[in-house]
Write an enzyme that holds these catalytic residues in place. Structure first.
Site, PDB file in Angstrom:
ATOM      1  N   CYS A 116     -44.564 133.641 -52.843  1.00  0.00           N
ATOM      2  CA  CYS A 116     -44.591 132.385 -52.087  1.00  0.00           C
ATOM      3  C   CYS A 116     -45.818 131.541 -52.420  1.00  0.00           C
ATOM      4  O   CYS A 116     -45.958 130.429 -51.903  1.00  0.00           O
ATOM      5  CB  CYS A 116     -44.600 132.658 -50.583  1.00  0.00           C
ATOM      6  N   GLU A 159     -36.890 123.330 -23.696  1.00  0.00           N
ATOM      7  CA  GLU A 159     -38.290 123.428 -23.283  1.00  0.00           C
ATOM      8  C   GLU A 159     -39.214 123.821 -24.438  1.00  0.00           C
ATOM      9  O   GLU A 159     -40.314 123.284 -24.573  1.00  0.00           O
ATOM     10  CB  GLU A 159     -38.425 124.436 -22.138  1.00  0.00           C
ATOM     11  N   HIS A 209     -31.789 132.021 -46.487  1.00  0.00           N
ATOM     12  CA  HIS A 209     -33.025 132.672 -46.931  1.00  0.00           C
ATOM     13  C   HIS A 209     -34.023 132.853 -45.786  1.00  0.00           C
ATOM     14  O   HIS A 209     -34.302 133.972 -45.371  1.00  0.00           O
ATOM     15  CB  HIS A 209     -33.638 131.827 -48.062  1.00  0.00           C
ATOM     16  N   ASP A 291     -22.658  95.690 -25.125  1.00  0.00           N
ATOM     17  CA  ASP A 291     -23.690  95.025 -24.339  1.00  0.00           C
ATOM     18  C   ASP A 291     -24.580  96.121 -23.742  1.00  0.00           C
ATOM     19  O   ASP A 291     -24.212  97.301 -23.734  1.00  0.00           O
ATOM     20  CB  ASP A 291     -23.007  94.202 -23.250  1.00  0.00           C
ATOM     21  N   GLU A 293     -26.947  95.654 -20.468  1.00  0.00           N
ATOM     22  CA  GLU A 293     -26.959  95.583 -19.004  1.00  0.00           C
ATOM     23  C   GLU A 293     -25.545  95.692 -18.442  1.00  0.00           C
ATOM     24  O   GLU A 293     -24.663  94.920 -18.800  1.00  0.00           O
ATOM     25  CB  GLU A 293     -27.585  94.271 -18.546  1.00  0.00           C
ATOM     26  N   SER A 427     -29.024  90.060 -25.016  1.00  0.00           N
ATOM     27  CA  SER A 427     -29.923  88.911 -24.967  1.00  0.00           C
ATOM     28  C   SER A 427     -31.366  89.339 -25.165  1.00  0.00           C
ATOM     29  O   SER A 427     -32.228  88.524 -25.483  1.00  0.00           O
ATOM     30  CB  SER A 427     -29.774  88.171 -23.637  1.00  0.00           C
ATOM     31  N   ASP A 486     -19.986  93.436 -19.459  1.00  0.00           N
ATOM     32  CA  ASP A 486     -19.688  93.330 -18.028  1.00  0.00           C
ATOM     33  C   ASP A 486     -19.524  91.881 -17.597  1.00  0.00           C
ATOM     34  O   ASP A 486     -19.289  91.607 -16.417  1.00  0.00           O
ATOM     35  CB  ASP A 486     -20.806  93.982 -17.204  1.00  0.00           C
TER      36      ASP A 486
END
Length: 527
Positions: A116, A159, A209, A291, A293, A427, A486
């Protein structure tokens, strides 16, 4: 124990780190003992069994800059649980061997530095690491095999993510996966590329591996290694339960083949449809525009959280950033808007003094105008751009967090799995949109979004705005776009441009007029 001939390196005019005296120093001896102790511990965890895996630690010395510190490395092909301190190799910062272990009698093989080594040195070079661990833990192998085509392992809302450097519970942890090779050193270039492409990562998985993990110190590397293995094990067990570890709610895995029908052509079958008892099943267009909101996010979040934050912090923001090019551009836009407002007789518009009038006077006038604009809920680019910059500070300081309805993450994930592109049209500025979806109560959702549109394409109640969008999202016909809002007036404008439109009904949204003529949904899961 043989010491190899190597150039001595002087540090700060003191002891030479390659000298025999330094090689036998207390710091080097303690690091030797530490590595042998850790290898025994890692063996019991299954990380270095069968002579596999390895560990390397830099010899910490406050008088020596980290890039120049000596490197200790475990040997290759040995029983890791039986290693002794004198079995370690000592390397200079450039990788040259300064000290190697003495040969042992049969049946031991001649000593050999870890295979390694080149990868360890690359992690030291690119990440300024203090220690690197290479594990062959079963869980680090299996997570790369669950999806053999995946180039990343992702997990969120666990966690133990908090134990990974730079990550929190709500963050998405992403670990790159590189392909295995016959010889360990052949992985070096792939490892380097992964580190370069994922600058936040502290680990790289190798398919079929194991994993390389690094940290600022041996404690950091060890702690993160324990957390990574825990998260891999959790992902495997969640997968066995049919649960998706990569989503915030860890819901049932969406089997795309089962969802679209294994014997049907994907291009035609992805049109899963809009479920509406009044209108039957309608084919789903090629992309969806949402959208914010009242559709993805409660109206109260914008009205009660974002707007007050911008109003309360506009003065502080302008004072702190007044001289920056970004804020000067914001002020220029506001000047132009206010001049137009004054010409049209807009109530509460206040003339902004010239720059030479002084910073305090200019800011006072700007604050008065911005507060009036926010109070009137004006959908104008000058205001939205400044608000976005103020909100950015709030999100960066963890003073703000985006809120989405519970059905939004699962819907976005489902559409993403089906290859349906999703865009946002609000917007609010594009910056504000990215901030809201980048840090939500369900983590970062931007990976499911293909783009953002704001009022620079036009007012949301004007048909030409939707014509502009349809020419930007890569569809053949406007009717392939589904717009969810909406606001009836916005739906009317979208329909006028040839888009399909549906109305989102959420608690707190404004009541709809009778006979508005549009399909309605109460949740994005109905699409």
């Amino acid at each position: 124990m043989a010491a190899a001939a190597a150039p001595a390196v002087a540090v700060n005019g003191g002891v030479k780190v390659a000298s025999q005296a330094y090689l036998e120093s207390k710091a080097v001896k303690e690091t030797r003992v530490l590595i042998s102790d850790l290898c025994r511990q890692f063996y019991n965890l299954g990380w270095v069994s069968g002579t596999g895996g390895s560990i390397t630690i830099k010899v910490h010395d406050d008088s020596i800059p980290k890039p120049n510190q000596l490197i200790l490395m475990s040997p290759s092909g040995v029983q890791k649980e039986r290693m002794e301190p004198e079995d370690m190799y000592v390397l200079a910062a450039n990788g040259s061997i300064l000290s190697s272990p003495s040969p042992k009698p049969y049946p031991h093989k001649p000593p050999k530095c870890s295979d390694c080594g080149p990868l360890f040195l690359k992690a030291y070079e690119m990440c300024n690491a203090g220690a690197v661990i290479h594990s062959h833990g079963m869980e680090s192998c299996l997570v790369t095999m669950i999806n053999p085509l995946s180039k990343e392992f992702k997990i969120t809302h666990m966690e133990m993510i908090k134990g990974i450097k730079g990550h929190g519970y709500y963050d998405e942890l992403v670990v790159p996966i590189i392909e295995n090779t016959a010889y360990e050193n052949e992985l070096t270039d792939s490892l380097a590329k992964a580190i370069e492409e994922y600058p936040k990562t502290t680990a790289v998985l190798v398919r079929n591996h194991g994993i390389y993990i690094w940290g600022d110190s041996w404690i950091s590397a060890k702690t993160q290694a324990e957390c990574y293995h825990y998260l891999f094990d959790a992902a495997i067990k969640l997968h066995q339960l049919g649960l998706d570890w990569s989503t915030p709610n860890h819901g049932l895995i969406q089997n795309v083949k089962a969802l679209i029908g294994s014997n049907r052509d994907i291009n035609t079958s992805v049109k899963a449809g809009l479920k509406d008892s009044n209108h039957g099943m309608q084919s789903l267009p090629g992309c969806i525009v949402l959208d914010i909101e009242g559709t993805t996010t409660p109206i109260t979040f914008v009205a009660d959280v974002l707007f007050p934050y911008a109003r309360d912090n506009v003065g502080r923001h302008l004072y702190a950033t007044y001289e920056t090019a970004e804020t000067q551009d914001d002020i220029k836009l506001l000047r132009t808007q206010v001049e137009d407002d004054l010409a049209r007789g807009v109530n509460e518009a206040v003339s902004i003094p010239p720059d030479d009038a002084g910073k305090e006077e200019v800011i006072a006038a700007l604050v008065a105008n911005v507060e009036a604009m926010i109070k009137a809920d004006r959908k104008i680019t000058a205001l939205k751009q400044l608000q976005g910059h103020i909100w950015r500070t709030g999100f960066q300081n963890n003073e703000l967090e985006g809120v989405v309805y519970d059905d939004v993450p699962e819907a976005l994930e489902k559409w993403h799995a089906l290859g349906i592109k999703v865009y946002i049209y609000s917007s609010g500025s594009r910056l504000a949109q990215r901030l809201i979806f980048g840090k939500t109560n369900y983590g970062d959702l931007r990976k499911y979004l293909s783009g953002f549109f704001d009022t620079t394409v036009g007012n949301k109640r004007e048909t030409r705005s939707y014509i502009e969008i349809s020419e930007s999202v890569g569809v053949d016909r406007p009717s392939e776009i589904l717009f969810v809002t909406d606001v009836v007036q916005e739906a009317v404008a979208a329909k006028g441009a040839g888009l399909e439109a549906v109305i989102s009904i959420r608690q707190g949204n404004a009541p709809l007029p009778e006979n508005h003529g549009f399909k309605t949904i109460n949740s994005l899961s109905e699409i």
